[in-house]
Write a protein that holds these residues in place. Sequence first.
Motif, PDB file in Angstrom:
ATOM      1  N   GLY A 263      41.353  36.647  41.827  1.00 49.91           N
ATOM      2  CA  GLY A 263      40.156  35.747  42.109  1.00 49.91           C
ATOM      3  C   GLY A 263      39.145  36.715  42.640  1.00 49.91           C
ATOM      4  O   GLY A 263      38.014  35.971  42.153  1.00 49.91           O
ATOM      5  N   LEU A 266      37.467  37.388  39.426  1.00 53.18           N
ATOM      6  CA  LEU A 266      36.610  36.478  39.008  1.00 53.18           C
ATOM      7  C   LEU A 266      35.301  36.185  39.405  1.00 53.18           C
ATOM      8  O   LEU A 266      34.306  35.952  39.144  1.00 53.18           O
ATOM      9  N   GLY A 267      35.326  36.356  40.933  1.00 51.65           N
ATOM     10  CA  GLY A 267      34.085  36.031  41.824  1.00 51.65           C
ATOM     11  C   GLY A 267      32.899  37.372  41.207  1.00 51.65           C
ATOM     12  O   GLY A 267      31.944  37.102  41.221  1.00 51.65           O
ATOM     13  N   VAL A 270      30.572  36.790  38.517  1.00 55.08           N
ATOM     14  CA  VAL A 270      29.440  36.385  38.772  1.00 55.08           C
ATOM     15  C   VAL A 270      28.136  37.406  38.767  1.00 55.08           C
ATOM     16  O   VAL A 270      27.243  37.086  38.098  1.00 55.08           O
ATOM     17  N   LEU A 271      28.551  38.333  39.515  1.00 57.17           N
ATOM     18  CA  LEU A 271      27.655  39.545  39.555  1.00 57.17           C
ATOM     19  C   LEU A 271      27.356  40.257  38.273  1.00 57.17           C
ATOM     20  O   LEU A 271      26.257  40.427  37.909  1.00 57.17           O
ATOM     21  N   ILE A 281      31.288  32.359  32.292  1.00 59.27           N
ATOM     22  CA  ILE A 281      30.960  31.358  33.315  1.00 59.27           C
ATOM     23  C   ILE A 281      30.452  31.865  34.505  1.00 59.27           C
ATOM     24  O   ILE A 281      29.779  31.279  35.088  1.00 59.27           O
ATOM     25  N   MET A 285      27.339  30.049  36.187  1.00 55.69           N
ATOM     26  CA  MET A 285      27.080  29.756  37.832  1.00 55.69           C
ATOM     27  C   MET A 285      26.072  30.333  38.310  1.00 55.69           C
ATOM     28  O   MET A 285      25.311  29.408  39.177  1.00 55.69           O
ATOM     29  N   ILE A 300      33.215  24.699  37.792  1.00 54.49           N
ATOM     30  CA  ILE A 300      33.463  26.254  37.626  1.00 54.49           C
ATOM     31  C   ILE A 300      34.456  26.763  38.668  1.00 54.49           C
ATOM     32  O   ILE A 300      35.550  27.360  38.029  1.00 54.49           O
ATOM     33  N   LEU A 301      34.250  26.100  39.671  1.00 54.59           N
ATOM     34  CA  LEU A 301      35.167  26.597  40.806  1.00 54.59           C
ATOM     35  C   LEU A 301      36.655  26.085  40.602  1.00 54.59           C
ATOM     36  O   LEU A 301      37.638  26.933  40.573  1.00 54.59           O
ATOM     37  N   GLY A 304      37.833  28.069  37.509  1.00 53.60           N
ATOM     38  CA  GLY A 304      38.181  29.464  38.182  1.00 53.60           C
ATOM     39  C   GLY A 304      39.549  29.574  38.729  1.00 53.60           C
ATOM     40  O   GLY A 304      40.403  30.755  38.478  1.00 53.60           O
ATOM     41  N   SER A 305      39.473  28.455  39.633  1.00 51.81           N
ATOM     42  CA  SER A 305      41.060  28.504  40.184  1.00 51.81           C
ATOM     43  C   SER A 305      42.056  28.386  39.224  1.00 51.81           C
ATOM     44  O   SER A 305      43.441  28.949  39.334  1.00 51.81           O
ATOM     45  N   VAL A 308      42.911  31.670  37.702  1.00 53.55           N
ATOM     46  CA  VAL A 308      43.573  32.467  38.492  1.00 53.55           C
ATOM     47  C   VAL A 308      45.077  32.237  38.616  1.00 53.55           C
ATOM     48  O   VAL A 308      45.978  32.838  38.592  1.00 53.55           O
TER      49      VAL A 308
ATOM     50  N   GLN B 111      44.131  32.651  48.073  1.00 49.74           N
ATOM     51  CA  GLN B 111      43.996  33.466  46.968  1.00 49.74           C
ATOM     52  C   GLN B 111      43.771  32.989  45.697  1.00 49.74           C
ATOM     53  O   GLN B 111      43.592  33.958  44.770  1.00 49.74           O
ATOM     54  N   ALA B 112      44.053  31.673  45.364  1.00 48.31           N
ATOM     55  CA  ALA B 112      43.912  31.200  44.159  1.00 48.31           C
ATOM     56  C   ALA B 112      42.385  30.741  43.697  1.00 48.31           C
ATOM     57  O   ALA B 112      42.176  30.896  42.551  1.00 48.31           O
ATOM     58  N   PRO B 114      38.805  31.791  43.595  1.00 47.98           N
ATOM     59  CA  PRO B 114      37.825  32.771  43.671  1.00 47.98           C
ATOM     60  C   PRO B 114      36.920  32.818  44.790  1.00 47.98           C
ATOM     61  O   PRO B 114      35.806  31.747  44.798  1.00 47.98           O
ATOM     62  N   PHE B 116      34.337  34.500  46.149  1.00 45.06           N
ATOM     63  CA  PHE B 116      32.880  34.691  46.158  1.00 45.06           C
ATOM     64  C   PHE B 116      32.473  33.139  45.535  1.00 45.06           C
ATOM     65  O   PHE B 116      31.305  33.027  45.788  1.00 45.06           O
TER      66      PHE B 116
END
Lengths: 329, 269
Positions: A263, A266-267, A270-271, A281, A285, A300-301, A304-305, A308, B111-112, B114, B116
């Motif tokens: 997770g 993937l966050g 974005v950066l 993606i 975002m 996207i959220l 994204g999950s 994960v 945890q699942a 993301p 950020f």
Amino acid sequence: MTPRARRIARFLARRLAQGVALLLCIAVLDFALLHAVPGDAADAIAGEAGTADPGYVATLRHQLGLDQPLPVQLGLYLGRLAQGNFGYSFRYGQSVASLILERLPATLLLMAASIGFAVAASLVLGTLSARFANRWPDRLITLVTLFFYATPLFWFGLMAIVLFGVHLGWLPTGGMYDVARPRTGLAFALDVARHLVLPAFTQACFFLAIYTRLVRTSMLQAYGSDYVRFARAKGVGELRIALRHVLRNALTPLVTMVGLNLGTLLGGAVLTETVFSWPGIGRLMYDAVFQRDVNLLLSILVLGSVIVIVANLLVDMLYAALTPAVELR
Amino acid sequence: MIRLPLVIGGLIVLALVAMAASAGWIFPDDPMTMVAEPLLWPGQDPAFPLGTDSLGRDIAAGIFHGARASLAIGFISSSAALALGTLVGAVAGYRGGRVDDGLMRISELFQAIPQFMLIIVLLVIFRPSVATIILAISIVGWPAIARLVRAEFIVLREREFVQSCRVIGMSGPAIMLTQILPNALPVLIVSGTIQVATAILMEAALSFLGLGDPNLLTWGGMIGMGRDQLREAWFVVAVPGLALLITALGLNLLGDGLNDLLDPRGRRA
């Protein structure tokens, strides 16, 4: 079916059920957030389409089921998600699902490359660190990982662009391939690989630091354990001990950690994708933030999950292959 | 015995606090106003030792005032995450049962997702301001702390001194507060210090993406602004990034140092 296979199947089935339950929770959370936005989806769609005709908005509201009670709306929403219907983006002129799916391969490539690099490099560095514990190679590696751990990812990326892209001119600094000179076949793959180096390295640094420390610790534990001492006493060769006994036991916590970090990874995309204009993606975002496209952001959220959770199932399979069956719970 | 990480980390954090405290005194003017010609290189004009950005703002003033914003946001959001995480983790670890199951499910959820990405969505929906940024960072930060506190409480609740308190009829909350919590403090202090570093880096990343408080000058925001002149004037990006790096390094060293200091059993490898 052997008992081991049965055990593994039961373990994976339970993980799958947990994943589905998690997904359902995330979808409900998503629904709640969508309702926290001032105005409803009909207003938003009408606004994006550039009309404020009350008749049109009322029709839309009815079509989307927004005149129904909340629980019914939630049911409709979950039903739509289950069919892969995330709505339509007027700004891009295509459905949100296809918009995201188009960008997905780039993000998956970036994630795979950075995980692969972080794992491979941490195994080498962690092993070196453990073999030379408290001597200078260990201290040097510890210092480097300390810096990697504390460096802001996006800043590291920008500095890498300045150094390798602008001053040295070794590597391309943006995009996924050379748009001016499109290539095909092997040349295209090489071009993408060249573009991948800086983003993947930037994305990997933080995780490289965590994994190296983890590998060092578990290697030290494994080398100090009774079973390694016993194997040595039996006359098993050093290489076989390293691969068969130590590495295998050091890999299990590493695999668990990679699963836990997905997770965060993937966050971070974005950066990284924003810094390197990588068409995945994460970059999508960033664009959606500027357009305040809440529906696209939430989609996207959710996806994204999903990534994960699915990736975690893969990690679980790897874990099942590495761990003695009795320990699978 | 010299504890080098603790000393270096402590000195860095002290220096930061001093910078934040003296920002209004050394640089009394609004750091957002233009004071010199734009894009002066560091050292080019002795009055502006760290140079100026594309709008002619003093970068040194930005660094000092930015220290204030970073430390405040990092410290407040970590305290909130620590308070909530400790409360939930303590109850879950001590009582077990339903509370515990609930906590574990929530932390699996976090945890699942993301994290950020979740913060980004929250800030777009609720508009970025100091309050919403602090709230969003603490919302994703508390589950990890709760897990840690839970693990600590599960071990400690079985110890003899806790059981003897139960025998003499001490109430659950009293045992948790006066007996177990003081023993769990080392873990809390160490993870709290690391959490401050994480929160500062997170806020910087948000400001870099344009999701910072628009009325606040932050290091991340300075990096985001300087990105457009990266090729000609990379120092505009380099200086605030170095400030972030040193800050995060200092807090992590402090956390590691405290860990060694507070861990008499030497559990670490």
